[in-house]
Enzyme design. Structure first.
Site, short mmCIF file in Angstrom:
data_model
loop_
_atom_site.label_atom_id
_atom_site.label_comp_id
_atom_site.label_asym_id
_atom_site.label_seq_id
_atom_site.Cartn_x
_atom_site.Cartn_y
_atom_site.Cartn_z
N HIS A 166 8.41 24.62 30.38
CA HIS A 166 8.28 25.68 29.39
C HIS A 166 6.83 25.80 28.92
CE1 HIS A 166 12.55 24.58 29.11
NE2 HIS A 166 12.76 25.82 28.73
N ASP B 58 -12.38 13.63 44.29
CA ASP B 58 -13.20 14.64 44.96
C ASP B 58 -14.69 14.39 44.76
OD1 ASP B 58 -13.60 17.33 46.27
OD2 ASP B 58 -14.44 17.77 44.28
#
Length: 298
Positions: free
Chosen positions: A64, A113
């Site tokens: 939600h 990364d």
């Protein structure tokens, strides 16, 4: 998506952790000295984590959308490992565990990364929920042994000219909590209402009906003088909860109080109104029995 419209807002907290493992001390030193070619790993990963927390419902279909009111991201270096901790808070109807875990995973991926050009063996380890607070798990109420009497106040139903749905809805919700319940039907007469309250042999006495503004709606003014004290906060919660769902709830004169150690409630006679009042205050209102016993608030 799961329907959460019946839930109430509470403070929700969750902390998730993730581990990034490097393969040598040079990588850790480069991190600490801010010498990684792609930039400041800690700050870049923190910014990415904040975005990850906020964008969780955009990527996970069943989550939600909710207001994120706090996110804290911390790091701890242990040998060749970096432990990432992401804490999220909100005041809402559902928890933030997934948001915290998603944020931790995004922080870890960003670090991976940025570090892989200088450490080909860097890897992401554990990603898990460390703890959570709020919701039902934080406010467990023991209803074992409690009993209830549901009193339907209605001239029409007492004459057999209508069907009681509100009383049955209340009983159903009580029994779902493990509270043994009995239901009776009486007319909208002050004498009958007083008698029903005086003779009720249950821990919880719930009236339904007679809380509106018509000439025959006399339940509140009949039972209020009989109460030892009123629970005004409970009354406010019922009206506030109802008003958020339908504009006419402000006309209800729901009552909450205590008489002879019993919790006494007067709820609307409409099925929806009665059910919403129950959702608004149960099971949390049962904490009053602990207070009556002299126990401290947790």
């Amino acid at each position: 998506m799961v329907d959460i419209t019946h839930k109430i807002n509470t403070l929700r907290e969750a902390t998730a952790i993730a581990i990034v493992r490097t393969s040598n001390e040079d990588t850790i030193k480069a991190l600490q000295e801010n010498r990684v070619p792609k930039g400041n790993v800690f700050e870049m990963a923190r910014a990415a984590g904040l975005l990850g927390v906020k964008k969780t419902p955009e990527l996970l279909p069943d989550c939600h959308p909710l207001p994120i009111e706090y996110t804290g991201i911390e790091y701890e270096i242990n040998g060749l490992e970096i432990q990432i901790s992401v804490k999220v808070k909100t005041i809402y109807k559902t928890g933030v565990e997934v948001e915290a875990m998603h944020g931790a995973s995004i922080v870890a991926l960003t670090m991976y990364d940025m570090l892989k050009p200088i450490d080909k063996n860097v890897e992401i380890g554990t990603i898990k929920l460390q703890n959570k607070k709020g919701g039902k798990s934080a406010y467990k109420i023991d209803a074992e042994g409690l009993t209830a009497k549901v009193i339907v106040c209605s001239d029409t139903i007492s004459k057999g000219k209508g069907e009681d749905k509100a009383g049955k809805a209340i009983v159903s919700k009580l029994e779902a909590l493990g509270i043994k319940s009995e239901r009776i039907i009486i007319p909208d007469e002050p004498e009958d209402i007083r008698s029903a309250l005086n003779t009720a042999d249950a821990d919880i006495v719930i009236f339904t009906g007679g809380t509106g503004v018509s000439p025959r709606d006399v339940t509140p003014e009949t039972i209020e003088p009989m109460l030892d004290l009123k629970l005004k906060g409970v009354e406010e919660q019922m009206r506030n909860y109802g008003q958020q769902r339908m504009p006419y709830a402000m006309l209800s004169r729901s009552v909450a109080g205590i008489k002879d150690g019993k919790v006494v409630l007067a709820l609307p006679g409409s099925t929806k109104g009665a059910a919403e009042c129950m959702d608004a205050i149960f099971p949390h209102v049962l904490h009053v029995f602990k207070v009556i016993e002299g126990k401290r608030h947790d």
